[in-house]
Design a protein around this motif. Structure first.
Motif, PDB file in Angstrom:
ATOM      1  N   MET A 101      39.214 -45.459 -42.684  1.00 61.83           N
ATOM      2  CA  MET A 101      40.561 -45.685 -42.181  1.00 61.83           C
ATOM      3  C   MET A 101      40.638 -45.391 -40.683  1.00 61.83           C
ATOM      4  O   MET A 101      39.983 -44.477 -40.195  1.00 61.83           O
ATOM      5  CB  MET A 101      41.563 -44.797 -42.926  1.00 61.83           C
ATOM      6  N   LYS A 102      41.470 -46.162 -39.993  1.00 60.92           N
ATOM      7  CA  LYS A 102      41.775 -45.927 -38.592  1.00 60.92           C
ATOM      8  C   LYS A 102      43.296 -45.896 -38.439  1.00 60.92           C
ATOM      9  O   LYS A 102      43.980 -46.827 -38.859  1.00 60.92           O
ATOM     10  CB  LYS A 102      41.202 -47.034 -37.707  1.00 60.92           C
ATOM     11  N   VAL A 103      43.810 -44.826 -37.879  1.00 65.50           N
ATOM     12  CA  VAL A 103      45.252 -44.655 -37.714  1.00 65.50           C
ATOM     13  C   VAL A 103      45.571 -44.656 -36.227  1.00 65.50           C
ATOM     14  O   VAL A 103      45.125 -43.775 -35.487  1.00 65.50           O
ATOM     15  CB  VAL A 103      45.730 -43.342 -38.371  1.00 65.50           C
ATOM     16  N   MET A 104      46.342 -45.640 -35.782  1.00 59.48           N
ATOM     17  CA  MET A 104      46.598 -45.813 -34.352  1.00 59.48           C
ATOM     18  C   MET A 104      47.274 -44.591 -33.741  1.00 59.48           C
ATOM     19  O   MET A 104      47.025 -44.249 -32.593  1.00 59.48           O
ATOM     20  CB  MET A 104      47.438 -47.061 -34.116  1.00 59.48           C
ATOM     21  N   ILE A 106      41.549 -46.286 -30.932  1.00 61.70           N
ATOM     22  CA  ILE A 106      42.117 -47.366 -30.140  1.00 61.70           C
ATOM     23  C   ILE A 106      41.858 -48.679 -30.866  1.00 61.70           C
ATOM     24  O   ILE A 106      40.718 -48.971 -31.242  1.00 61.70           O
ATOM     25  CB  ILE A 106      41.472 -47.410 -28.734  1.00 61.70           C
ATOM     26  N   PRO A 107      42.884 -49.498 -31.115  1.00 63.99           N
ATOM     27  CA  PRO A 107      42.698 -50.718 -31.905  1.00 63.99           C
ATOM     28  C   PRO A 107      41.579 -51.627 -31.428  1.00 63.99           C
ATOM     29  O   PRO A 107      40.902 -52.263 -32.239  1.00 63.99           O
ATOM     30  CB  PRO A 107      44.070 -51.391 -31.802  1.00 63.99           C
ATOM     31  N   GLU A 108      41.351 -51.703 -30.122  1.00 61.50           N
ATOM     32  CA  GLU A 108      40.286 -52.566 -29.614  1.00 61.50           C
ATOM     33  C   GLU A 108      38.908 -52.134 -30.097  1.00 61.50           C
ATOM     34  O   GLU A 108      37.957 -52.927 -30.083  1.00 61.50           O
ATOM     35  CB  GLU A 108      40.283 -52.578 -28.079  1.00 61.50           C
ATOM     36  N   ASN A 109      38.797 -50.872 -30.538  1.00 63.01           N
ATOM     37  CA  ASN A 109      37.496 -50.342 -30.943  1.00 63.01           C
ATOM     38  C   ASN A 109      37.284 -50.338 -32.458  1.00 63.01           C
ATOM     39  O   ASN A 109      36.238 -49.892 -32.930  1.00 63.01           O
ATOM     40  CB  ASN A 109      37.323 -48.910 -30.418  1.00 63.01           C
ATOM     41  N   TYR A 110      38.244 -50.825 -33.230  1.00 61.76           N
ATOM     42  CA  TYR A 110      38.092 -50.783 -34.680  1.00 61.76           C
ATOM     43  C   TYR A 110      36.980 -51.743 -35.119  1.00 61.76           C
ATOM     44  O   TYR A 110      36.922 -52.884 -34.667  1.00 61.76           O
ATOM     45  CB  TYR A 110      39.388 -51.202 -35.387  1.00 61.76           C
ATOM     46  N   ALA A 138      43.062 -50.530 -40.971  1.00 64.24           N
ATOM     47  CA  ALA A 138      43.771 -49.988 -39.816  1.00 64.24           C
ATOM     48  C   ALA A 138      45.250 -49.802 -40.133  1.00 64.24           C
ATOM     49  O   ALA A 138      45.864 -50.643 -40.798  1.00 64.24           O
ATOM     50  CB  ALA A 138      43.600 -50.919 -38.621  1.00 64.24           C
ATOM     51  N   TYR A 139      45.803 -48.709 -39.655  1.00 61.69           N
ATOM     52  CA  TYR A 139      47.193 -48.352 -39.928  1.00 61.69           C
ATOM     53  C   TYR A 139      47.914 -48.000 -38.636  1.00 61.69           C
ATOM     54  O   TYR A 139      47.316 -47.406 -37.728  1.00 61.69           O
ATOM     55  CB  TYR A 139      47.265 -47.118 -40.845  1.00 61.69           C
ATOM     56  N   THR A 140      49.213 -48.294 -38.592  1.00 63.18           N
ATOM     57  CA  THR A 140      50.034 -47.726 -37.516  1.00 63.18           C
ATOM     58  C   THR A 140      50.201 -46.231 -37.782  1.00 63.18           C
ATOM     59  O   THR A 140      50.152 -45.406 -36.870  1.00 63.18           O
ATOM     60  CB  THR A 140      51.412 -48.402 -37.458  1.00 63.18           C
ATOM     61  N   GLY A 141      50.431 -45.861 -39.020  1.00 67.10           N
ATOM     62  CA  GLY A 141      50.543 -44.484 -39.479  1.00 67.10           C
ATOM     63  C   GLY A 141      50.440 -44.480 -40.991  1.00 67.10           C
ATOM     64  O   GLY A 141      50.340 -45.541 -41.619  1.00 67.10           O
TER      65      GLY A 141
END
Length: 512
Positions: free
Chosen positions: A369-372, A386-390, A396-399
């Motif tokens: 998971m990646k949470v912005m 950072i979204p560019e690095n996902y 991916a989540y905003t939260g």
């Protein structure tokens, strides 16, 4: 990784859905929600654990890892089935639209569910077809349903107290005491089974509708179980308990971003040697049951399969604990042997993540998971979030349900988040505005747009972020006690303009 096209969706627990009976249900309003998702071009509906909740109403402290939450049973669907009547529903008092009052709601709903169960069981006596359907359900689910129904019935007889406070012969499952309870509580046991029949029949219809619309359901499995649960009562040999049934050590996490004293969850820890000796049969059953209900499973606190934070049960906080290794590789190999190489699991790999956790996840092909929100801190950007690095193979989540909303994060002050100083709050705001290049007025859309544009195979936002709501609408604050899990919305909050904007972002990012 399991196969799924580039897609996106919304995080919303069913209890948050609109409806007039005090809590979100899995009937008509849930079907309407699926239609809304479809109109917005969304292919994913993520939710929290679906089990029956105990004290505190946390979905992560369920009374069973297998049962469904009877509070979500649709009263309108029961009316259509003829076990509740229009005049019954007219007697139900008004409840708040934007918050679940769990105590009042459960009290009222339990009385009407009991009435529905009694009528249903009477109908079974007069209808061979209905009786056969119910008996087939009970037989198919017997491995967990018998113990769960007995657990709930005995718990009710004992004023709702935790099982280790029941009379010792019942707590320790003395065969003669259990046989006596089966006779004494037969009516209550059958009513519990009827509730589960209602839940799973309604859920199957909801799941089928989601499949018709091309929407995948993402469920959630807490890594640990509640001590006061049918799971622990029925199989104490699988958990680290003392001779009185109390936990010797409990689960949690050390101090981190969310809490200066860590989080002492209180769940008993697994006796992993016992699970291994049985070929992880309990875990196989648990995952198999969850995947009957949903298409993808997020496993909460994945790092606990590499090593978990063990806290002596006598400790009041999570500070004085230690890391203990877990047999994650053996467990996942056993699960793959049962279900195939591409088990549809999302690994919640947030918090303190060491290389062994990442290696375990990658070895078994589980996306992380990646949470912005985690990208922003003291005037710097955290590169991993950072979204560019996902990477492609992540979600991916905003939260998440444990985060503040995007607008809440940006607008909250020091008093509302004890882990940040005034300087840190201002630094975080500067970093957010610098990254988005905006004035912050539409920040929730900026976050959604950034996450949706990323390479991440799946992108998800809580509904609160789509609506641009503030901290008053967050679902949970980890490590704190309070009135959590109770947020609800109304249909008028989800405007046609919001739906159209969500569809446009989804189409632009190639996720439809």
């Amino acid at each position: 990784m399991f196969s799924i096209p580039r897609s996106s969706g919304i995080l919303l627990h069913p209890t948050s859905l609109p409806g007039r009976f005090g809590i979100g249900e899995i009937g008509p309003e849930a079907h309407e929600w699926l239609d809304r998702l479809h109109r917005m071009g969304q292919k994913l509906w993520q939710m929290l654990p679906l089990g029956p909740t105990g004290y505190g109403a946390s979905p992560y402290q369920s009374l069973s890892s297998f049962a469904g939450n009877p509070l979500m049973i649709s009263f309108d669907a029961l009316r259509q089935d003829g076990v509740l009547k229009p005049e019954d529903l007219a007697m139900i008092p008004a409840f708040p639209d934007h918050k679940v009052n769990f105590i009042a709601t459960e009290e009222v709903r339990s009385a009407f569910l009991k009435l529905a169960c009694q009528r249903f069981l009477a109908q079974c006596g007069a209808s061979p077809l209905l009786k056969h359907a119910f008996e087939a359900f009970c037989e198919r689910e017997a491995d967990w349903l018998e113990d769960y129904a007995m657990f709930i019935a005995i718990k009710g007889e004992n004023g709702g107290r935790p099982w280790n406070e029941w009379p010792r012969e019942l707590a320790m499952r003395n065969p003669e005491a259990i046989a006596g309870a089966m006779v004494r509580l037969e009516e209550s046991i059958e009513e519990v089974k009827a509730q589960q029949f209602f839940f799973f029949r309604q859920w199957q219809k909801l799941h089928a509708r989601a499949q018709e619309l091309g929407i995948s359901l993402i469920g959630d499995i807490p890594i640990f179980t509640a001590h006061d649960s049918a799971d622990v009562w029925a199989r104490p040999d699988l958990f680290e308990l003392d001779e009185h049934g109390g936990p010797v050590t409990v689960a949690g996490v050390p101090p981190d971003y969310f809490s200066a004293t860590g989080q002492r969850w209180g769940n008993p820890l697994y006796k992993w040697s016992a699970h291994e000796a049985e070929g992880f049969a309990w875990w196989k059953s648990r995952l198999r049951k969850t995947l009957e209900m949903v298409d993808i499973v997020r496993i909460d606190h994945f790092r606990g399969f590499a090593a978990y934070w063990e806290i002596p049960a006598s400790e009041p906080t999570a500070v004085n604990g230690r890391w203990v290794g877990a047999p994650g590789d053996a467990l996942f190999e056993a699960l793959k042997g049962e279900m195939g190489d591409h088990v549809p699991v999302i690994a919640e790999d947030l918090g303190i993540i060491t290389p062994d956790v990442t290696e375990l996840r990658l070895r078994h092909g589980f996306p992380g998971m990646k949470v912005m929100q985690f990208a922003f801190g003291a005037d710097t950007l955290s590169e991993d979030y950072i979204p560019e690095n996902y990477p492609d193979e992540c979600v991916a989540y905003t939260g998440t349900h444990d985060n503040d909303t995007v607008q809440g994060l940006f607008n909250s002050g020091v008093g509302e988040d004890t882990t940040r100083t005034a300087e840190q709050v201002e630094a975080e705001r500067r970093t957010i505005l610098g990254y988005t290049g905006t004035d912050g007025n539409d920040l929730h859309w900026d976050f959604i747009h950034a996450v949706w544009k990323s390479r991440a195979r799946m992108a998800v936002a809580p509904l609160q972020d789509l609506m641009g709501l503030g901290s008053e609408s967050r679902m949970n604050t980890p490590g704190k006690m309070g009135d959590f899990w109770s947020w609800r919305f109304t249909w008028d909050q989800l405007s046609p303009e919001m739906e159209a904007r969500m569809l446009a972002i989804t189409q632009e990012s190639g996720r439809q």
